[in-house]
Design a protein around this motif. Structure first.
Motif, short mmCIF file in Angstrom:
data_model
loop_
_atom_site.label_atom_id
_atom_site.label_comp_id
_atom_site.label_asym_id
_atom_site.label_seq_id
_atom_site.Cartn_x
_atom_site.Cartn_y
_atom_site.Cartn_z
N GLY A 116 0.92 -1.02 -0.42
CA GLY A 116 -0.06 0.15 -0.25
C GLY A 116 1.33 0.72 0.06
N ASP A 141 -3.48 3.98 -4.13
CA ASP A 141 -3.52 3.20 -3.00
C ASP A 141 -5.05 1.94 -2.57
OD1 ASP A 141 -2.61 2.98 0.02
OD2 ASP A 141 -4.88 2.94 0.62
N ARG A 201 -4.28 -2.05 -2.52
CA ARG A 201 -5.62 -3.12 -2.25
C ARG A 201 -6.29 -3.85 -2.64
NH1 ARG A 201 -7.19 -2.02 3.29
NH2 ARG A 201 -6.32 0.42 3.26
N ASP A 258 -0.73 -2.31 4.87
CA ASP A 258 -1.96 -1.32 4.83
C ASP A 258 -0.96 -0.44 5.68
OD1 ASP A 258 -3.72 0.58 4.61
OD2 ASP A 258 -5.17 -0.69 5.86
#
Length: 232
Positions: A156, A171, A175, A187
Motif C-alpha cells: 500500500g 492506494d 489494496r 496497510d
C-alpha cells in the motif's frame, strides 16, 4: 552319510556359521556418508540447511522503501536495516531504487528469476506523481511474482504532507489487487502518520520509517510465522 561326506560337512561348517552370522548382521538400509573430514563437514552443513525454514525476502520499491530523502540523503537506518533488526532470521535483499515506479520497473522485472520466498512490492507514489498508468504495470508485477511461485506482499502507499493527487486512488488499487490476487497486504495507509515524523514532504523520517517497517514485518509474519523473532 558316508565318512567322506561327513568330513566335508565338518570342514565346511565353520565357514557356513560365519556366513550366516555376517548375513544376520547386514543392515537392511545403509546411510551412505563419505568418510573424509571435508565431506563429513559438508554433509553436516547440508543437513542443517534442510532443517532451516526459508526466511528470505526481496524488497522492490522506490525512495520510501530505500530510506532516501531530501535528494541524495539516506536514513542512517533505512527500512531494509530496520527489517533485519526486527526480524533477524530473515535474509533481506534490498532492490529499492529512489525515483522508481511500477510503470518504469515492470518491463525489466518481468524478465527476472525471483528466488526470495517473499517479494515485497512498494510502488505507487511516483506513478501518481507522474500520472503513470499504475494499475496494469503493478498487476503485471504481481502476476510475475505468483508465476515464479513466490509470495507477493503489497505495502500500500504511505502518507505524504498535504496530500498528493492520485495517492489515494493508487492506494485503493494496490489494496484491490492484493485482494483479487490473494497477495498479502501491509496497510501502510493505516500506520499512524505525523507530519513531524517526515524527513521532507514525501519521505518518512526515522520514526515513521520504523512504524511502516514494523507494519511490513507483521504482514511477513502471516506468510512465515516460523521466521518471526522469538517472542514476537
Amino acid at each position: 552319510m558316508n565318512e567322506r561326506t561327513a568330513g566335508a560337512v565338518a570342514r565346511a561348517l565353520p565357514w557356513l556359521v560365519l556366513a550366516a552370522a555376517l548375513a544376520g548382521c547386514a543392515p537392511s538400509r545403509v546411510a551412505w556418508r563419505n568418510l573424509s573430514p571435508q565431506d563429513e563437514e559438508q554433509w553436516s552443513r547440508q543437513q542443517k540447511l534442510q532443517q532451516q525454514p526459508d526466511c528470505s525476502v526481496a524488497l522492490w520499491g522506490d525512495s520510501i522503501l530505500h530510506g532516501a530523502h531530501n535528494g541524495a540523503h539516506r536514513l542512517a537506518e533505512p527500512p531494509a536495516a530496520i527489517l533485519k533488526r526486527l526480524r533477524p532470521l530473515y535474509g533481506v535483499e534490498d532492490n529499492s531504487v529512489p525515483g522508481d515506479s511500477a510503470y518504469a520497473r515492470q518491463p525489466q522485472f518481468e524478465r527476472l528469476t525471483l528466488r526470495a520466498r517473499i517479494v515485497v512490492l512498494q510502488y505507487g507514489i511516483n506513478d501518481a506523481g507522474h500520472h503513470y498508468p499504475y494499475e496494469p504495470s503493478f498487476r503485471a508485477m504481481v502476476a510475475h511474482v505468483k508465476a515464479q511461485g513466490r509470495t507477493p506482499l503489497i505495502t500500500g502507499l504511505s502518507r505524504v504532507i498535504g496530500g498528493m493527487a492520485g495517492r489515494d486512488e493508487n492506494d485503493a488499487i494496490a489494496r484491490r489487487i492484493a485482494a483479487e490476487t490473494g497477495s498479502v497486504f501491509a496497510d501502510w495507509g493505516a500506520v499512524h502518520f505525523d507530519p513531524a515524523d517526515m524527513a521532507d514532504g514525501v519521505h518518512p523520517g526515522p520514526r515513521y520509517a520504523e512504524r511502516l517497517t514494523a507494519q511490513l514485518a507483521k504482514a511477513m509474519d502471516r506468510v512465515a510465522p516460523e521466521c518471526a523473532a522469538p517472542g514476537v
